[in-house]
Design a protein around this motif. Structure first.
Motif, PDB file in Angstrom:
ATOM      1  N   ARG A  34       0.834  -1.092   0.015  1.00  0.00           N
ATOM      2  CA  ARG A  34      -0.143  -0.078   0.075  1.00  0.00           C
ATOM      3  C   ARG A  34       0.754   1.112  -0.218  1.00  0.00           C
ATOM      4  O   ARG A  34       0.453   2.181  -0.624  1.00  0.00           O
ATOM      5  N   GLU A  35       1.997   1.093   0.709  1.00  0.00           N
ATOM      6  CA  GLU A  35       2.781   2.349   0.800  1.00  0.00           C
ATOM      7  C   GLU A  35       3.548   2.582  -0.785  1.00  0.00           C
ATOM      8  O   GLU A  35       3.886   3.506  -1.330  1.00  0.00           O
ATOM      9  N   LEU A  36       3.804   1.295  -1.435  1.00  0.00           N
ATOM     10  CA  LEU A  36       4.524   1.468  -2.581  1.00  0.00           C
ATOM     11  C   LEU A  36       3.538   2.227  -3.599  1.00  0.00           C
ATOM     12  O   LEU A  36       3.605   2.777  -4.409  1.00  0.00           O
ATOM     13  N   ALA A  37       2.240   1.745  -3.459  1.00  0.00           N
ATOM     14  CA  ALA A  37       1.141   2.330  -4.597  1.00  0.00           C
ATOM     15  C   ALA A  37       1.072   3.529  -4.197  1.00  0.00           C
ATOM     16  O   ALA A  37       0.917   4.521  -5.088  1.00  0.00           O
ATOM     17  N   ASN A  38       1.002   4.055  -3.007  1.00  0.00           N
ATOM     18  CA  ASN A  38       0.921   5.575  -2.687  1.00  0.00           C
ATOM     19  C   ASN A  38       1.967   6.458  -3.373  1.00  0.00           C
ATOM     20  O   ASN A  38       1.778   7.431  -3.473  1.00  0.00           O
ATOM     21  N   LYS A  39       3.384   5.800  -3.187  1.00  0.00           N
ATOM     22  CA  LYS A  39       4.410   6.383  -3.484  1.00  0.00           C
ATOM     23  C   LYS A  39       4.669   6.667  -5.084  1.00  0.00           C
ATOM     24  O   LYS A  39       4.913   7.601  -5.533  1.00  0.00           O
ATOM     25  N   ILE A  40       3.901   5.439  -5.674  1.00  0.00           N
ATOM     26  CA  ILE A  40       4.089   5.709  -7.123  1.00  0.00           C
ATOM     27  C   ILE A  40       3.011   6.827  -7.596  1.00  0.00           C
ATOM     28  O   ILE A  40       3.458   7.463  -8.551  1.00  0.00           O
ATOM     29  N   THR A  41       1.828   6.906  -6.940  1.00  0.00           N
ATOM     30  CA  THR A  41       0.973   7.922  -7.171  1.00  0.00           C
ATOM     31  C   THR A  41       1.594   9.523  -7.163  1.00  0.00           C
ATOM     32  O   THR A  41       1.081  10.241  -7.570  1.00  0.00           O
ATOM     33  N   GLU A  42       2.281   9.288  -5.786  1.00  0.00           N
ATOM     34  CA  GLU A  42       2.609  10.689  -5.384  1.00  0.00           C
ATOM     35  C   GLU A  42       3.743  11.177  -6.215  1.00  0.00           C
ATOM     36  O   GLU A  42       3.855  12.490  -6.869  1.00  0.00           O
ATOM     37  N   VAL A  43       4.834  10.262  -6.508  1.00  0.00           N
ATOM     38  CA  VAL A  43       5.652  10.755  -7.509  1.00  0.00           C
ATOM     39  C   VAL A  43       4.972  10.833  -9.102  1.00  0.00           C
ATOM     40  O   VAL A  43       5.603  11.689  -9.642  1.00  0.00           O
ATOM     41  N   GLY A  44       4.139  10.265  -9.393  1.00  0.00           N
ATOM     42  CA  GLY A  44       3.564  10.442 -10.610  1.00  0.00           C
ATOM     43  C   GLY A  44       2.914  11.896 -10.739  1.00  0.00           C
ATOM     44  O   GLY A  44       2.755  12.576 -11.873  1.00  0.00           O
ATOM     45  N   ASN A  45       2.359  12.235  -9.614  1.00  0.00           N
ATOM     46  CA  ASN A  45       1.861  13.740  -9.513  1.00  0.00           C
ATOM     47  C   ASN A  45       2.859  14.820  -9.244  1.00  0.00           C
ATOM     48  O   ASN A  45       2.329  15.909  -9.003  1.00  0.00           O
ATOM     49  N   ASN A  46       4.266  14.402  -9.059  1.00  0.00           N
ATOM     50  CA  ASN A  46       5.206  15.568  -8.823  1.00  0.00           C
ATOM     51  C   ASN A  46       5.623  15.992  -9.966  1.00  0.00           C
ATOM     52  O   ASN A  46       6.337  15.304 -11.028  1.00  0.00           O
ATOM     53  N   ALA A  47       5.686  17.340 -10.312  1.00  0.00           N
ATOM     54  CA  ALA A  47       5.935  17.958 -11.753  1.00  0.00           C
ATOM     55  C   ALA A  47       7.467  17.834 -11.643  1.00  0.00           C
ATOM     56  O   ALA A  47       8.298  17.796 -12.770  1.00  0.00           O
ATOM     57  N   ASN A  48       8.368  17.746 -10.578  1.00  0.00           N
ATOM     58  CA  ASN A  48       9.462  17.714 -10.823  1.00  0.00           C
ATOM     59  C   ASN A  48      10.205  16.163 -11.235  1.00  0.00           C
ATOM     60  O   ASN A  48      11.466  16.242 -11.538  1.00  0.00           O
ATOM     61  N   ALA A  49       9.464  15.311 -11.286  1.00  0.00           N
ATOM     62  CA  ALA A  49       9.714  13.891 -11.878  1.00  0.00           C
ATOM     63  C   ALA A  49       9.044  13.754 -13.294  1.00  0.00           C
ATOM     64  O   ALA A  49       7.921  13.686 -13.430  1.00  0.00           O
ATOM     65  N   HIS A  50      10.007  13.528 -14.371  1.00  0.00           N
ATOM     66  CA  HIS A  50       9.407  13.572 -15.684  1.00  0.00           C
ATOM     67  C   HIS A  50       9.293  12.016 -16.057  1.00  0.00           C
ATOM     68  O   HIS A  50       8.586  11.482 -16.828  1.00  0.00           O
ATOM     69  N   VAL A  51      10.067  10.844 -15.317  1.00  0.00           N
ATOM     70  CA  VAL A  51      10.046   9.679 -15.414  1.00  0.00           C
ATOM     71  C   VAL A  51      10.403   9.076 -13.989  1.00  0.00           C
ATOM     72  O   VAL A  51      10.915   9.667 -13.348  1.00  0.00           O
ATOM     73  N   ILE A  52       9.777   7.708 -13.945  1.00  0.00           N
ATOM     74  CA  ILE A  52       9.957   6.828 -12.795  1.00  0.00           C
ATOM     75  C   ILE A  52      10.775   5.702 -13.035  1.00  0.00           C
ATOM     76  O   ILE A  52      10.726   5.283 -13.789  1.00  0.00           O
ATOM     77  N   VAL A  53      11.758   5.536 -12.199  1.00  0.00           N
ATOM     78  CA  VAL A  53      12.350   4.100 -11.942  1.00  0.00           C
ATOM     79  C   VAL A  53      12.002   3.418 -10.825  1.00  0.00           C
ATOM     80  O   VAL A  53      12.216   3.900  -9.816  1.00  0.00           O
TER      81      VAL A  53
END
Length: 253
Positions: A34-53
């Motif tokens: 659940r924490e992982l799902a939340n972090k993916i959503t948070e980073v996905g909505n962060n304008a400073n991250a253009h891509v996720i690893v």
């Protein structure tokens, strides 16, 4: 490092890196999922991250799947559904994320971990990264991760993995079937390949990548309800004596 595992996030040079760790083979208990799902959503909505690893810690197993300790403790269907919803939430977070996700797989992936690898928009693996969908051997079935895996490798290869639930399939097999985009011979080559792609995407158009993500995931809008239904099926099956006995025997080996 906590015995319950941990998730770390770093955003640097427009690359958002999410790393998970658990001392038991990077397995993922419900709370960590659940924490992982939340972090993916948070980073996905962060304008400073253009891509996720998305990666796990260390050079051993990528992910040992769900926590057996939690699995064996389930004693009713509601608990069972909640347990299996963990991976459903992660897969849907990856699907709904507006950023492209690179998954780095440095070692073996079993069960739900195969679903995570499949939900990556571009998955790069080490040659030791064999895969196994072990759920049927446990008396359950790869119901929750099924849509993600089948979407990536097709019905025939998904059937092979699902039915032959006791055997590992090589990283090269997984590449040939489309689960992995690349398979590298060394950890250094793996990291270099991930870093190069992440750097290139970090300097690409965020708008164009968001539109591409939408195209790549076309016709998956029903996953929210479908994966919940699949979690309910698994949550009931896990209560069987067969599954309880299998896990008990496995843990006593």
């Amino acid at each position: 490092m906590s015995e319950n595992g941990a998730i770390t996030v770093e955003i640097k040079n427009n690359i958002g890196t999410i790393e998970f760790h658990h001392p038991k083979g990077n397995s993922l208990p419900s709370d960590l999922l659940r924490e992982l799902a939340n972090k993916i959503t948070e980073v996905g909505n962060n304008a400073n991250a253009h891509v996720i690893v998305l990666r796990s810690k260390g050079d051993g197993a990528f992910c040992g799947g769900a926590s057996f300790d939690e699995l064996v403790a389930i004693d009713n269907a509601d608990e069972g559904k909640r347990f299996f919803m963990g991976f459903a939430l992660v897969l849907n977070a990856m699907r709904n994320c507006p950023k492209l996700i690179i998954v780095r797989v440095q070692g073996k992936a079993v069960g739900g971990a195969v679903g995570v690898a499949a939900a990556g928009d571009y998955t790069i693996a080490h040659e030791s990264s064999s895969v196994k969908l072990s759920e049927l051997a446990l008396g359950i079935g790869p119901f929750v991760v099924g849509p993600a895996v089948q979407r990536k490798i097709g019905s025939s290869a998904f059937s092979t993995l699902s039915i032959d639930a006791s055997n590992w399939y090589s990283a090269e097999w997984a590449r040939e079937k489309g689960l992995y985009a690349k398979v590298l011979n060394t950890q250094e080559e793996l990291d270099r390949s991930v870093d190069e792609l992440a750097h290139n995407l970090a300097n690409s158009s965020p708008t164009a990548m968001k539109e591409l993500k939408t195209v790549l995931w076309k016709s998956t809008d029903h996953w929210d309800s479908q994966l919940e239904q699949r979690a309910e099926i698994s949550g009931k099956l896990v209560l069987s004596d067969y599954t309880k006995n299998f896990i008990a025997e496995f843990k006593n080996k």
